[in-house]
Scaffold this active site. Structure first.
Site, PDB file in Angstrom:
ATOM      1  N   ASN A 199       0.819  -1.202   0.000  1.00  0.00           N
ATOM      2  CA  ASN A 199       0.000   0.000   0.000  1.00  0.00           C
ATOM      3  C   ASN A 199       0.860   1.263   0.000  1.00  0.00           C
ATOM      4  O   ASN A 199       0.986   1.929  -1.019  1.00  0.00           O
ATOM      5  CB  ASN A 199      -0.954  -0.034   1.196  1.00  0.00           C
ATOM      6  CG  ASN A 199      -1.997   1.066   1.136  1.00  0.00           C
ATOM      7  OD1 ASN A 199      -1.882   1.989   0.355  1.00  0.00           O
ATOM      8  ND2 ASN A 199      -3.009   0.972   1.964  1.00  0.00           N
ATOM      9  N   ASP A 200       1.478   1.556   1.124  1.00  0.00           N
ATOM     10  CA  ASP A 200       2.223   2.817   1.207  1.00  0.00           C
ATOM     11  C   ASP A 200       3.355   2.903   0.185  1.00  0.00           C
ATOM     12  O   ASP A 200       3.671   3.984  -0.301  1.00  0.00           O
ATOM     13  CB  ASP A 200       2.797   2.995   2.619  1.00  0.00           C
ATOM     14  CG  ASP A 200       1.692   3.197   3.643  1.00  0.00           C
ATOM     15  OD1 ASP A 200       0.620   3.686   3.253  1.00  0.00           O
ATOM     16  OD2 ASP A 200       1.909   2.860   4.814  1.00  0.00           O
ATOM     17  N   VAL A 201       3.962   1.765  -0.144  1.00  0.00           N
ATOM     18  CA  VAL A 201       5.115   1.816  -1.058  1.00  0.00           C
ATOM     19  C   VAL A 201       4.712   2.104  -2.494  1.00  0.00           C
ATOM     20  O   VAL A 201       5.570   2.290  -3.359  1.00  0.00           O
ATOM     21  CB  VAL A 201       5.942   0.500  -1.016  1.00  0.00           C
ATOM     22  CG1 VAL A 201       6.520   0.298   0.365  1.00  0.00           C
ATOM     23  CG2 VAL A 201       5.127  -0.681  -1.462  1.00  0.00           C
ATOM     24  N   VAL A 202       3.373   2.137  -2.790  1.00  0.00           N
ATOM     25  CA  VAL A 202       2.925   2.490  -4.136  1.00  0.00           C
ATOM     26  C   VAL A 202       1.990   3.703  -4.085  1.00  0.00           C
ATOM     27  O   VAL A 202       1.254   3.965  -5.022  1.00  0.00           O
ATOM     28  CB  VAL A 202       2.195   1.313  -4.831  1.00  0.00           C
ATOM     29  CG1 VAL A 202       3.163   0.171  -5.093  1.00  0.00           C
ATOM     30  CG2 VAL A 202       1.015   0.816  -4.011  1.00  0.00           C
TER      31      VAL A 202
ATOM     32  N   ALA B 110       0.583   3.913   7.265  1.00  0.00           N
ATOM     33  CA  ALA B 110       0.730   5.340   7.498  1.00  0.00           C
ATOM     34  C   ALA B 110      -0.616   5.999   7.790  1.00  0.00           C
ATOM     35  O   ALA B 110      -0.679   7.181   8.090  1.00  0.00           O
ATOM     36  CB  ALA B 110       1.397   6.000   6.303  1.00  0.00           C
TER      37      ALA B 110
END
Lengths: 467, 105
Positions: free
Chosen positions: A396-399, A436
């Site tokens: 999720n956060d990494v994209v 996050a």
């Protein structure tokens, strides 16, 4: 054996340890490197046993046999998805061993070839090795609990940050008191048990307090940091025993962990201190509840299979969700089916995907994904623009494209540029926000199709649909 | 300048040089192998077992030497576990014989 001979053997062992780490620069040399590590350790243990040959070698051998068997059984049985927990548990062993040795040194310095009572300089070194060891132990126990998902039973192990008012002030005060007792131990004329034990006890408490406010997705930093600490603890003990090999091995491990922490922090665009101070995920949930209702396009596994089968190129982006669902084997099967149909399949790995450095690489390797299909972020980020389909599995956060928007909490974090691909398929269990606590605009794009469900189940359904 | 060098100074020299070596060696580790790196460094830091053996050795058994025996056992878990699990992971990274159907594009 003379002290000179002993030191020379220790030198050989130290060189072996350096070669062990050097081997890891490539998968082809890594196994030979590991062999060097084993040789170095054997030399270290055998020469030390020769030194104490007149002592209770029987007890030592029994302890080694017991410990070694436990270690061997665990190493054989552990699942690759459980590697973060295992590593945390092993850090705690090093920390505890350092503390136990330190107590034994205070008790009987003569056994280590030191003056009795211990000279002040060695006491200072011992103090440092002990508190770092104690923090490593208790901190790793908490990290282990968080990674093993014990948070449901004990709040202390909750993967959400455990924060309370005045936390940092309390930590600071405890650290100062601990240093105070350490100095008292250093200045005391004789065996100063009281300051030593109080200092150690405070260090144990500090280890717990330092790790509890750090949330799940910051674990890659925490686990690297504890790795580093375990090395410094060993080096500290090496200083107080005047043992060059312990110093070398400890420094190697210490710098290794420090570099990994740095790499992880950089991959999240967060400073080391902001991670350590913790509490990042505190707003989790609340950020999701508000805001207007946006529409997402969702599809079935059949739709996803159709899109991928008709693509020329597919990039798979694995995340923690893949590890939780243990979907790595299913993913490999899916990739094979696609490759048979003439689709080019690659994997893109973000440095902080998962719960520890390199977590995704190990899972894919376990599923026998050839490593020339697996790419690091910097090597594949330019490729998304000419890719037909990207499949995001439990990341999720990494994209999250918010990383490009000024003012967003993750602004500046390097991400995988999946939004540049022609079609994006995102598998998630639900629409809940990532670690996050941020919404992800990627999910609402016209080119995005959500496929809800457990990663393993969804991928298995795609495999069926591909037949 | 006269006299012998204090062992602590020699230790400091070793320490600083080892940190430099570590720094340069670790930056060359490929990111794909970061997990095996952590498990092997775990095994390496268990060389602290050397200290544990010294602690456990005295013939007169007292509580210090008992703690030493426990430390030997704890460190042994790591020595065996660390190297074996690293080996297990590295076996997985072994390049498979390229089969035609897996060659991809």
């Amino acid at each position: 054996m003379s002290a000179n001979q002993l030191t020379l053997w220790y030198l050989i062992a130290s060189v072996c340890f350096i070669l062990a780490l050097k081997g890891l620069s490539s998968p082809t040399t890594a196994r030979r490197g590991n062999l060097f590590g084993v040789i170095g350790m054997s030399i270290a243990v055998l020469t030390t046993l020769a030194v104490v040959a007149r002592g209770r070698v029987d007890l030592i051998l029994i302890a080694m046999l017991v410990g070694g068997s436990v270690g061997a059984i665990v190493a054989r049985r552990v699942q690759m998805t459980q590697m973060p927990e295992l590593v945390a548990a092993m850090h705690s062993m090093v920390g505890m061993a350092a503390v136990l040795i330190a107590i034994a040194v205070v008790n009987n310095p003569a056994a280590f070839g030191e003056h009795d009572p211990l000279p002040a300089g060695n006491r200072l070194e011992l103090f440092i090795g002990t508190f770092v060891g104690a923090i490593t132990f208790s901190g790793s126990v908490i990290a282990f609990g968080k990674l093993a998902g014990l948070g449901k039973k004990f709040r202390l192990f909750s993967s959400a940050p455990v924060v309370f008012k005045g936390q940092h002030l309390l930590n600071l005060a405890l650290a100062l008191v601990m240093i105070g007792f350490g100095v008292a131990f250093f200045l005391a004329p004789d065996k100063a048990w009281t300051p030593f034990l109080v200092m150690t006890a405070i260090a144990f408490v500090l280890g717990v307090l330092i790790i509890i406010p750090i949330g799940g997705a910051d674990m890659p930093v925490v686990i690297s940091m504890l790795n580093s600490y375990s090395g410094w603890a060993a080096a500290g003990i090496g200083f107080s025993l005047n043992n060059s090999m312990l110093i070398v091995a400890g420094s190697l491990v210490g710098s290794s962990g420090a570099i990994l922490s740095y790499i992880m922090c950089k991959a999240m665009n967060r400073s080391f201190f902001s991670v350590i101070l913790g509490g990042f995920g505190a707003a989790e949930g609340s950020a999701v509840a508000g805001g207007e209702q946006k529409t997402v396009r969702s599809g079935s596994a059949d739709d996803a299979a159709f899109l991928m089968a008709n693509a020329e190129s597919v990039i798979i982006v694995p995340g923690y969700g893949l590890a939780v669902a243990r979907a790595q084997h299913a993913v490999k099967e899916m990739a094979n089916k696609l490759i048979e149909k003439g689709v080019s399949v690659r994997y893109a790995i973000h440095p902080v995907a998962g719960r520890m450095p390199g977590h995704m690489n190990v899972l894919l390797a376990e599923a026998e994904v050839p490593y020339d299909q697996v790419f690091e972020m910097d090597d594949i980020n330019n490729e998304f623009g000419n890719t037909d389909v990207v499949l995001v599995l439990g990341a999720n956060d990494v994209v999250n494209p918010l990383a490009h928007e000024k003012g967003s909490p993750i602004y500046g974090m390097p991400i995988l540029e999946v939004a540049k691909a022609r079609t994006v398929l995102v598998n998630k269990r639900s629409m809940a926000a990532g670690y996050a606590g941020l919404d992800n605009p990627l999910f609402y794009m016209d080119k995005t199709m959500m496929v809800f469900g457990d990663a393993k189940k969804v991928v298995e359904d795609i495999v069926k649909a591909l037949d | 300048m006269s006299g012998t060098v204090d062992p602590t100074i020699i230790n400091l020299v070793v320490f600083v040089l080892a940190v430099f070596v570590g720094y340069h060696v670790i930056w060359n580790v490929t990111p794909a192998l970061h997990t095996p790196l952590m498990s092997v460094t775990n095994a390496i830091s268990s060389v602290i077992i050397v200290g544990a053996i010294l602690a456990a050795a005295p013939t007169e058994t007292d509580f210090g030497s008992i703690l030493g025996v426990i430390a030997v056992a704890l460190a042994s878990i790591n020595v065996a576990g660390g190297f074996l699990v690293t080996q297990r992971m590295l076996e997985m990274f072994k390049r498979k014989q390229p089969k035609d159907k897996e060659s991809g594009k």
